[in-house]
Design an enzyme around this catalytic site. Structure first.
Site, short mmCIF file in Angstrom:
data_model
loop_
_atom_site.label_atom_id
_atom_site.label_comp_id
_atom_site.label_asym_id
_atom_site.label_seq_id
_atom_site.Cartn_x
_atom_site.Cartn_y
_atom_site.Cartn_z
N LEU A 9 0.85 -1.20 0.00
CA LEU A 9 0.00 0.00 0.00
C LEU A 9 0.88 1.25 0.00
O LEU A 9 1.66 1.47 0.93
CB LEU A 9 -0.90 0.01 1.23
CG LEU A 9 -1.80 -1.23 1.38
CD1 LEU A 9 -2.69 -1.08 2.61
CD2 LEU A 9 -2.64 -1.44 0.12
N ALA A 10 0.74 2.04 -1.05
CA ALA A 10 1.63 3.20 -1.19
C ALA A 10 0.92 4.37 -1.86
O ALA A 10 1.52 5.14 -2.59
CB ALA A 10 2.87 2.80 -2.01
N ALA A 11 -0.37 4.50 -1.59
CA ALA A 11 -1.14 5.55 -2.27
C ALA A 11 -1.38 6.77 -1.40
O ALA A 11 -1.74 7.83 -1.90
CB ALA A 11 -2.48 4.99 -2.73
N ARG A 16 1.43 13.88 7.17
CA ARG A 16 2.20 14.18 8.38
C ARG A 16 3.69 14.37 8.10
O ARG A 16 4.43 14.87 8.94
CB ARG A 16 1.99 13.05 9.41
CG ARG A 16 0.59 13.03 10.00
CD ARG A 16 0.25 11.72 10.70
NE ARG A 16 -0.10 10.65 9.76
CZ ARG A 16 -0.51 9.43 10.13
NH1 ARG A 16 -0.58 9.13 11.42
NH2 ARG A 16 -0.81 8.52 9.23
N GLU A 155 -8.44 1.25 15.78
CA GLU A 155 -7.54 2.37 15.51
C GLU A 155 -7.50 3.29 16.72
O GLU A 155 -8.48 3.43 17.45
CB GLU A 155 -8.04 3.15 14.28
CG GLU A 155 -7.88 2.40 12.98
CD GLU A 155 -6.46 1.92 12.76
OE1 GLU A 155 -5.54 2.75 12.66
OE2 GLU A 155 -6.25 0.69 12.70
N TYR A 366 46.73 20.08 -8.61
CA TYR A 366 45.58 19.59 -9.37
C TYR A 366 46.08 18.71 -10.51
O TYR A 366 46.88 19.15 -11.35
CB TYR A 366 44.76 20.75 -9.93
CG TYR A 366 43.69 20.26 -10.89
CD1 TYR A 366 42.66 19.44 -10.44
CD2 TYR A 366 43.73 20.58 -12.25
CE1 TYR A 366 41.70 18.95 -11.32
CE2 TYR A 366 42.78 20.09 -13.14
CZ TYR A 366 41.77 19.28 -12.66
OH TYR A 366 40.82 18.78 -13.52
N ARG A 440 60.68 30.05 -17.57
CA ARG A 440 60.35 31.12 -16.62
C ARG A 440 61.31 32.26 -16.91
O ARG A 440 62.42 32.03 -17.43
CB ARG A 440 60.47 30.64 -15.18
CG ARG A 440 61.88 30.27 -14.80
CD ARG A 440 61.97 29.63 -13.41
NE ARG A 440 63.36 29.45 -13.03
CZ ARG A 440 63.81 28.46 -12.29
NH1 ARG A 440 62.99 27.53 -11.85
NH2 ARG A 440 65.09 28.39 -11.98
C1 UD1 Z 1 -2.12 1.83 9.71
C2 UD1 Z 1 -3.16 0.89 10.34
C3 UD1 Z 1 -2.81 0.72 11.82
C4 UD1 Z 1 -1.42 0.19 11.98
C5 UD1 Z 1 -0.41 1.05 11.24
C6 UD1 Z 1 0.94 0.34 11.20
C7 UD1 Z 1 -5.25 1.20 9.13
C8 UD1 Z 1 -6.58 1.84 9.15
N1 UD1 Z 1 -4.47 1.47 10.19
O1 UD1 Z 1 -2.25 3.08 10.33
O2 UD1 Z 1 -3.74 -0.17 12.43
O3 UD1 Z 1 -1.07 0.13 13.35
O4 UD1 Z 1 -0.83 1.27 9.86
O5 UD1 Z 1 1.93 1.15 10.65
O6 UD1 Z 1 -4.93 0.46 8.23
N2 UD1 Z 1 -2.67 4.03 2.15
C9 UD1 Z 1 -3.21 3.92 0.88
N3 UD1 Z 1 -4.44 4.43 0.63
C10 UD1 Z 1 -5.19 5.00 1.58
C11 UD1 Z 1 -4.64 5.11 2.89
C12 UD1 Z 1 -3.41 4.61 3.14
O7 UD1 Z 1 -2.55 3.38 -0.01
O8 UD1 Z 1 -6.30 5.43 1.27
C13 UD1 Z 1 -1.35 3.49 2.42
C14 UD1 Z 1 -0.37 4.55 2.86
O9 UD1 Z 1 0.32 5.09 1.75
C15 UD1 Z 1 0.55 3.79 3.80
C16 UD1 Z 1 -0.32 2.66 4.33
O10 UD1 Z 1 -1.42 2.57 3.47
O11 UD1 Z 1 1.66 3.26 3.12
C17 UD1 Z 1 -0.79 2.91 5.75
O12 UD1 Z 1 -1.51 4.12 5.80
P1 UD1 Z 1 -1.31 5.17 6.97
O13 UD1 Z 1 -2.19 6.31 6.74
O14 UD1 Z 1 0.12 5.42 7.18
O15 UD1 Z 1 -1.91 4.31 8.18
P2 UD1 Z 1 -1.57 4.43 9.74
O16 UD1 Z 1 -2.32 5.58 10.30
O17 UD1 Z 1 -0.12 4.41 9.95
CA CA Z 2 1.63 4.54 8.62
#
Ligand code: UD1
Ligand code: CA
Length: 457
Positions: A9-11, A16, A155, A366, A440
């Site tokens: 998951l990287a979206a 923060r 959460e 140099y 020189r």
């Molecule tokens: C999340 C978990 C939390 C866990 C923590 C561990 C959820 C709701 N919470 O919280 O329980 O303890 O990770 O690090 O899952 N992302 C998407 N699309 C979205 C939202 C997020 O791709 O719509 C990706 C973010 O880019 C990130 C990852 O999901 O890489 C986690 O999202 P983030 O918002 O960092 O979740 P946390 O609040 O850290």
């Molecule tokens: Ca996170």
């Protein structure tokens, strides 16, 4: 790992981090966080790696090109919604799916393997990776019943005061039975403090439908660190640096101040090399055995042999053979090659040049676009004048040649073996073997000049 998939998951926008760079591309020890994540899963040989991108999708996809397939999450509606975007790809697949976040760079392959083993052993619908956190702030909490069975993940923003005291946290890594993953995801709602579709809610949903859910607790909380802001990023860097430095120390490298030494992950170092604090080793640097690198040394993408002493110097794309002494304050730039037993002293810059066996460039010189033979002596303040503002020109200096101090060598020039230049010369023509080049103006002395000095009037 047969019949298995990985979703990263990287979206998310990583608000923060307060940055224009997508969160997962922020670097830990010289590599993007998402690089570390994918590097930890690749050895598991999954059938598919699928990365969910959204904010900065193009940059993230460029970064992972060739290592992952991609799906887009147009709106960041939560981690559950993010996983749902992979349905076209994975919805019909059998087997299991390992899910990780792109912002947890510290997991090792070993821990992920242990999680997969546990999942296979228990045959649960989902197994979540958990850890004990001294300070669980910010993480989802694992809620268990009196018998220790996992009930759900809550959460922090939705947790009761009692739940917030729970120190077992959700690391954000899970293995799901793939079919049950998509079945439960379709039932996840967004009625919570953040109005998001939470992936962790699938656990509660699966349990309620009678499926076995489980947790596997890793003993090393450090691996679980989730990087949501720059404070956590600094912490992740510190943990990764310690991990890298300890690996080198266990391999026989001596770090005199390990917490002040920055070594990037791909750097190789041989046994009995001693490294002081405030040394930085970057990129694809390879360092042999029995070297000494003192404080202030920074080496990038360079190759160093054995038994060298490099003192407070900077090297970039340079090659240093064996038994040389370099610095203090030498600067080796791309394509500098320093042969065995050569010596470079203080304030010497070498670029695209070879300094031959046992040759010495002692002070303030140099050397650019040049090949120096063996046992050459370059006097203080010698400059290879290699650039006319448009083109670079090459020079050669033969074996045992003796270049007097403050010589300017106006390239292209060839100075033969055992040739000499007189100190202070500006050399524009070739010099043949055993000849001395002197260029020189001759000194004249004006006698009794003292009385004509202005201050005497
Ligand atoms: C999340 C978990 C939390 C866990 C923590 C561990 C959820 C709701 N919470 O919280 O329980 O303890 O990770 O690090 O899952 N992302 C998407 N699309 C979205 C939202 C997020 O791709 O719509 C990706 C973010 O880019 C990130 C990852 O999901 O890489 C986690 O999202 P983030 O918002 O960092 O979740 P946390 O609040 O850290
Ligand atoms: Ca996170």
């Amino acid at each position: 790992m047969e019949g298995n998939n990985v979703v990263i998951l990287a979206a998310g926008n990583g608000s923060r981090m307060k940055s224009t760079l997508p969160k997962v591309l922020h670097q830990v020890a010289g590599k993007a966080m998402v690089d570390w994540v994918i590097s930890a899963v690749e050895p598991l040989l999954p059938d598919h790696i699928l990365t969910v991108t959204g904010v900065g999708a193009e940059k993230v996809q460029d970064h992972l090109a060739g290592r992952s397939n991609f799906v887009i999450q147009e709106k960041q509606l939560g981690t559950g919604h993010a996983v749902l975007q992979t349905k076209d790809f994975l919805g019909k697949a059998a087997g299991s799916t390992l899910i990780l976040s792109g912002d947890t760079p510290l997991f090792t392959t070993k821990t992920l393997e242990a999680l997969l083993d546990e999942h296979a052993r228990t045959k649960a619908a989902v197994t979540v990776l958990t850890a004990h956190a001294d300070d669980p702030t910010g993480y989802g909490r694992i809620v268990r019943n009196d018998e220790g069975m996992v009930l759900k993940i809550v959460e922090e923003k939705d947790a009761s005061i009692t739940e917030r005291r729970i120190q077992e946290i959700n690391t954000g890594v899970y293995v799901f039975d793939n079919q049950l993953l998509f079945e439960s995801l379709s039932k996840v709602g967004n009625d919570n403090a953040q109005g998001e579709y939470y992936l962790p809610d699938t656990l509660d949903i699966l349990r309620e439908s009678g499926q076995p859910i489980g947790a596997y607790e890793t003993m090393d909380f450090d691996e679980s660190l989730g990087v949501n802001d720059r404070v956590a990023l600094a912490k992740a860097n510190e943990i990764m640096r310690t991990r890298i430095n300890e690996r080198h120390m266990r391999n026989g490298v001596e770090l005199l101040a390990p917490d002040q030494t920055y070594i990037e992950p791909d750097v190789q170092i041989g046994q009995d090399t001693v490294i002081e604090g405030n040394v930085t080793l970057i990129g694809k640097t390879v360092i042999g055995r029995h070297n000494v690198l003192t404080a202030g040394t920074r080496i990038e993408d360079s190759t160093i042999g054995d038994h060298n002493v490099i003192t407070a110097s900077h090297l970039e794309e340079a090659t240093v053979k064996n038994k040389t002494t370099i610095g203090p304050y030498a600067h080796l730039r791309p394509q500098a090659v320093i042969e065995d037993e050569a010596h470079l002293g203080n304030f010497v810059e070498v670029k695209k040049a070879t300094v031959g066996w046992r040759s010495k460039v002692g002070h303030l010189s140099y050397v650019g676009n040049a090949v120096l033979g063996q046992d050459v002596n370059i006097g203080a303040g010698t400059i290879f004048v290699n650039y006319d503002g448009v083109n670079k020109f090459d020079s050669q200096v033969g074996d045992r040649a003796f270049i007097g101090s403050n010589t300017k060598i106006i390239a292209p020039v060839t100075i033969a073996d055992e040739a000499i230049t007189a100190a202070g010369s500006t050399i524009t023509k070739d010099i043949s073997k055993h000849a001395m080049g002197i260029a020189r103006s001759r000194q004249t002395n004006k006698e009794n000049f003292w009385d004509r000095m202005p201050h005497k009037k």
